[in-house]
Scaffold this motif. Structure first.
Motif, PDB file in Angstrom:
ATOM      1  N   SER A 233       0.863  -1.219  -0.012  1.00  0.00           N
ATOM      2  CA  SER A 233      -0.028  -0.012  -0.104  1.00  0.00           C
ATOM      3  C   SER A 233       1.032   1.123   0.057  1.00  0.00           C
ATOM      4  CB  SER A 233      -0.842  -0.116   1.236  1.00  0.00           C
ATOM      5  OG  SER A 233      -0.187  -0.212   2.558  1.00  0.00           O
TER       6      SER A 233
ATOM      7  N   TYR B 279      -5.428  -4.125   0.455  1.00  0.00           N
ATOM      8  CA  TYR B 279      -6.355  -3.569  -0.530  1.00  0.00           C
ATOM      9  C   TYR B 279      -6.636  -4.235  -1.608  1.00  0.00           C
ATOM     10  CZ  TYR B 279      -5.840   0.542   2.634  1.00  0.00           C
ATOM     11  OH  TYR B 279      -5.933   1.640   3.762  1.00  0.00           O
TER      12      TYR B 279
ATOM     13  N   SER C 130      -6.800  -3.385  -4.688  1.00  0.00           N
ATOM     14  CA  SER C 130      -5.843  -3.332  -5.909  1.00  0.00           C
ATOM     15  C   SER C 130      -4.445  -3.505  -5.630  1.00  0.00           C
ATOM     16  CB  SER C 130      -6.120  -1.867  -6.375  1.00  0.00           C
ATOM     17  OG  SER C 130      -5.879  -0.762  -5.588  1.00  0.00           O
ATOM     18  N   ALA C 131      -4.147  -4.160  -4.175  1.00  0.00           N
ATOM     19  CA  ALA C 131      -2.606  -4.227  -3.844  1.00  0.00           C
ATOM     20  C   ALA C 131      -2.358  -5.503  -3.312  1.00  0.00           C
ATOM     21  CB  ALA C 131      -2.124  -3.303  -2.773  1.00  0.00           C
ATOM     22  N   ILE C 132      -3.011  -6.690  -4.080  1.00  0.00           N
ATOM     23  CA  ILE C 132      -2.740  -7.988  -3.704  1.00  0.00           C
ATOM     24  C   ILE C 132      -1.380  -8.337  -4.185  1.00  0.00           C
ATOM     25  CG2 ILE C 132      -3.498 -10.342  -4.208  1.00  0.00           C
ATOM     26  CD1 ILE C 132      -6.343  -9.146  -4.939  1.00  0.00           C
TER      27      ILE C 132
ATOM     28  N   ALA D  54      -9.922   0.760  -1.287  1.00  0.00           N
ATOM     29  CA  ALA D  54      -9.087   2.062  -1.136  1.00  0.00           C
ATOM     30  C   ALA D  54     -10.182   3.146  -1.236  1.00  0.00           C
ATOM     31  CB  ALA D  54      -7.991   2.240  -2.035  1.00  0.00           C
TER      32      ALA D  54
END
Lengths: 286, 212
Positions: free
Chosen positions: B49, B62, B64-66, B211
């Protein structure tokens, strides 16, 4: 440029004392001077658009002067109405990369024609602020260092010289103009999405930015005392330099990986830029 | 006072000196090259992140942050430690050197394929059981050049080495390039080796945060 300037500095200090230029053979008169000066920069700061405009980040402040410099110069009076004026100055890094060199032909006592070169460096600071301010949702520049680079402005000059002397007072006005450019450079900005994996790398490559400039100078000298055949005096000089220039560039944007970049050519608007210089020092003429 | 030594004593002293010299100035070259097998795969969660990726001990990321880090290693080697071995067990001192060279570990088999399968529905278009390898990009901490990721096809070229310095393992990071709409994800990561063997590890269930 730095090596060239160093060579010129050495020549500047050695030529006037060289036997080949001994009084009466090639040279009629010689002058060397040492001076200290200040440089004040004024430039337009235009509103941000969708593209980074590097000229918004040329070093400029509300202080009296952005730069201070130490300089040496030589003025040579050749036989046959020819003169040369060579000025070399340096910032506190002692790199002699501020040059103002002129060849002068005086067909009349109070009017001459000049041609020469002019170059000096300036700083460009924190251009990454554009990305930090405009790229919402991103770490605008992952490089946390203070982003600063030096750009060299270089040009060819031509103009008029109007010398005037009355007893111990000497005044010279130069009305110069010419074409100058900022040295091209490359920069890279790396970005990452906040709370996301997305990464982006933006590479800038600026092009030459030729522009017409106007550059008047005034020098005043006062003879103070003589010893032997030499005359010592004090001198002051002021100059103003103005140019309208835009810095265009090619931009390559990589997203996620280094494959399939997007390429753009960006034309930026012209900025008005001016600088005022004032320096004072001593001279020795013989 | 006169000290007299008989012949046997003199020979014994000479032999002892020779042995001592041999022991002190041993000619044994320690071996710093080892062969090893990839026989263990571990997966850890990453927190991407912020600007720089970090280890993540929690089970949330998050959406979009795998991101995960995969480590392939030789379990037995790591358990046994990696002290340099001598070629022969001579009872002598290890020769003094100005700097101990780093051990080099040569894999017996290289990595031929990487496959990531989702075990949970990621979206209506990506049901459980789908091969989602193409939804990931990678970064190899010790070997990647540049700021950006590489695609998983390039990953094999990057992680297959003639040798691995320091320890018998290689790690790489995987980053999902999609913003996942599901509330949780679970993946199985399979690595195929050149001897046709496969190593598989599952990530833990990761709960996704959106997010703001």
């Amino acid at each position: 440029m730095r090596h060239l300037a160093s060579i010129l500095l050495v020549l500047l200090l050695t030529i006037p004392s060289s036997p080949i230029f001994s009084q009466g053979r090639v040279l009629e008169k010689k002058q060397v001077a040492l001076w200290f000066g200040i440089r004040d920069i004024t430039r337009d700061s235009l509103a941000n658009t969708g593209d980074l405009d590097f000229l918004n980040y040329l070093h400029s402040s509300d202080d009296m002067s952005e730069y201070q410099y130490l300089g040496v110069s030589a003025h040579l009076w050749f036989r046959g109405n020819w003169e040369a004026d060579i000025k070399v100055a340096m910032y506190d890094d002692f790199a002699p990369n501020n040059l103002n060199i002129k060849a002068i032909w005086l067909p009349m006592k109070n009017l001459g024609f000049t041609a020469g070169i002019y170059t000096y460096p300036q700083l460009m600071n924190e251009f990454n602020m554009f990305h930090r301010l405009t790229d919402v949702g991103f770490f605008g520049d992952t490089d946390s260092n203070f982003r600063q680079r030096r750009v060299q402005e270089s040009g060819l000059t031509a103009g008029l010289m109007i010398p005037f002397s009355y007893r111990w007072l000497h005044a010279t006005a130069y009305i110069n103009g010419g074409v100058s450019t900022l040295s091209p450079f490359t920069e890279k900005v790396t970005q990452k999405m906040i709370n996301g994996n997305f990464k982006r790398e933006i590479r800038y490559s600026t092009s030459h930015s030729p522009a017409l400039f106007f550059f008047p100078e005034v020098e005043l000298g006062a003879d103070c005392f003589t010893f032997g055949n030499a005359m010592a005096g004090i001198r002051v000089r002021a100059s103003w330099y103005t140019v309208n220039r835009s810095v265009d560039y090619g931009r390559v944007t990589y997203e996620w990986t280094y494959a399939n970049p997007a390429r753009n050519e960006v034309d930026n608007p012209a900025h008005h830029f001016s600088k005022f210089e004032f320096d004072a020092g001593f001279y020795l003429t013989w | 006072m006169r000290i007299s030594t008989d012949r046997t004593t003199r020979i014994t002293v000479l032999i002892s000196l020779a042995f001592l010299l041999k022991a002190v100035s041993s000619c044994i070259q320690p071996v710093f090259d080892f062969d090893f097998d990839f026989n263990k795969i571990t997966v850890t969660n990453l927190d991407n992140s912020d600007v720089y990726v970090m280890r993540n001990d929690r089970d949330t990321m998050y959406s979009s942050a795998i991101a995960f880090e995969v480590t392939l290693s030789d379990e037995e080697f790591l358990a046994a430690g990696s002290l340099p071995k001598a070629e022969t067990a001579f009872p002598g001192f290890t020769p003094a050197t100005a700097m101990s060279p780093e051990s080099l570990y040569h894999p017996r088999h290289h990595i031929t394929a990487l496959r990531i399968v989702t075990l949970e529905e990621m979206s209506p278009a990506i049901p459980a059981g789908s091969d989602v390898t193409g939804l990931f990009v990678a970064y190899v901490p010790r070997y990647s050049e540049g700021f950006l990721y590489i695609i998983t096809d390039e990953l094999l070229t990057m992680i297959n080495r003639d040798f691995y310095p320091g320890e018998p393992s290689v790690s790489f990071q995987l980053f999902c390039n999609q913003d996942i709409t599901a509330s949780r994800v679970l993946f199985a990561i399979t690595v195929t080796l050149s001897d046709e063997s496969m190593l598989t590890a599952q990530t833990g269930i990761v709960n996704l945060l959106r997010a703001r």
